[in-house]
Design a protein around this motif. Sequence first.
Motif: not given
Lengths: 468, 248
Positions: A29-30, A294-297, A337-339
């Motif tokens: 999803s991200g 994953q998604g932090s950036a 929103e990311y996974l």
Amino acid sequence: MKWTSTCGGEHFVFHSLKELMAKANEEKSGDALDGLGARSDRERVAAKLALSEVGLPTLLDEQLIDDGVTEAILARVDRPRFDQLLGFLTVGELREQILDEGFASRWEEDALHQLITPEIAAAVAKLMSDLDLVSGAAPLRVLTRCRSTVGGTGVLASRIQPNHPVDDPSGIALSVLDGLLFGCGDALIGVNPAVESVQKVRDTLQTLDQIIERLDLPTQGCVLAHVTTQLEALRQGAPIDLVFQSVAGTDAANTAFGISLALLEEAQEAVIAHHRDRHDRYIGDQVMYFETGQGSALTASANWGVDQLTCEARAQGVARLYDPFLVNSVVGFIGPEYLANQRQITRAGLEDHFTGKLMGLPMGCDVCYTNHVDADQNSNDDLLVLLASAGCTFVMGVPAGDDVMLNYQSTSYHDVATVRRLLQLRPTPEFEQWLAARGLWRHGQLVRAHSPALHFGELHALAVGPLT
Amino acid sequence: MARGVTPARLFLDGPATSYSTADLLRLRSDHAAARDAVHASLEIDDPALAPLVQEHGLFAVRTLATSLRQYLAYPHLGRALDETSRDTVSHLCPSDVDLQIVLGDGLSPRAVARYGPQIFDLLVATASRHGWSVGRPIYVSRCRVGIMNDIGDLVRPTAIVLLIGERPGLATAESMSAYLGYKPRSGHTDADRNLICNIHNKGVSCTEAAPRIFDLVRQLRTYGVGGISVKEAMPASHRPNIGAPPPA
């Protein structure tokens, strides 16, 4: 440069390596949130096909992001050795080599992990099935040492995560003791502080140090405050085994975390110097504990159009610069929103573990989910078994999997003990000895005292004083 | 023994290394409650918000997220007010105040209903004693933390305190955070903010949280900066009280 490929009779053009890498990703999803993912299943497979034919040197020469992280990672790649050992392979061929017999010994003997950049690790992961990610990672063993040794064959270590809503020392101590009775805590005892004050962090570091010293535990303590808070606590005399920081894969994202590469180097040097003053406790000088996800950036709008798996591998590349004792992908913490769901969390957990191991990192995983994502404890159980089979360095032990401070669910003391029993895995050698000496481990198995109160009372008296 | 000092679920016995059936099902039931909390909503006419509406003129605005699904999948939509709401805020809120308090539903609307008004009252009382000007409070639905930047741009207060529902956990589905920003503006990130979390009856109580929030805001004003460079100072004697454990 552009790439083309055909899948299911449809022709696709990818205008940049960034686009190709993003579209070759499994669905997340991200990536969709940032408009990067493939628009159809056929486009996804077409991208995988094109990526499989990309030569590894292209992934070194054509940089996705031009920043200090890239520069620092590339500065450590020995290009002549790279050209000699890997330069003739495509991404697809690298996948086959990794899965072939004998790769693990070559990887170790030739130190191939030093030559694998984040972009290469991410690219090859995109071509792998879930089972590939498990079987490819399993033989790659990464041994690291601080007060104990993690990463040995057949070892599944665990972090006791005894978080408390207000960092109460007695509450933290009780959670630790419960975990020890399940054979947990051999990777570290790590508290996420509820209060980010130097005073509180110092107090909690002292609480953990006292427990470790009094029980003579072969493990390391850590309080997961911001690195600047830990350094200030250190200056004020707090004992630090491992210094923690969350890291991301771009300079801009790290700025949002309030860190820089120079600051991480300063922290590493400060803690190594601190260990020299209490050297009898340490058997190695790997002193860093990093967390990624994953998604932090993208949360910091700092991914420069690069997909989240590649950004994650770059975060691991940042971690690798500081010779860490442990690295942890907190895979399901970030949210839908990311996974979005179980399927995406499972995939990301296997990817993160694989890319980290391939790059030579002591990779663990916080197998977890939040309550606003489409997953539950059953999905957590599934990923735990998969990662334990993949040779994951360590997982979390949270009382009943319920983190009462961070409000999410992880794996529990029970889960760690059960999966060790199921797959015949053990704690670290030092910790196994400690457990055996206390009658808690026998013939390769945890002894689950059915009157734990007895053991507990003894441990409690030793660690924090008699029970009242 | 454990129950007095931590809400963590300790000393769960069961067959071999598994949970007892009762413990396993209790975990499932608490997860179900947490899932329900995410799907709850809080409207401005909720009785819990009535005192703030009547006495302080609390009013509701919304973000660009028009559904829960959108709100969960696209966080940036929850960080910006919609056009009408921007006008409403500009029109109703006095600018350049010392302290602007914002309530946001976040991921646990009931937590804000339960603890938001009390923290608000305590903060306003202390701020007034110190002679600070306090803005007209705003309630933002489908709200993310980044809304502080948007409101900062519009109202230009010295400090914003955002009281927002945290994502629900198993021990409590109703927990609130206070995010603090010094002169929030577009482009500010979490590194520019300070946070006091776990505000609920088994964590940090309202009477503990309010003075801590106020002291932090005072520090932000003194140093003229917010975020990671400002650390909370707490006396060594400070020992927060912990309420009753979750009902078995």
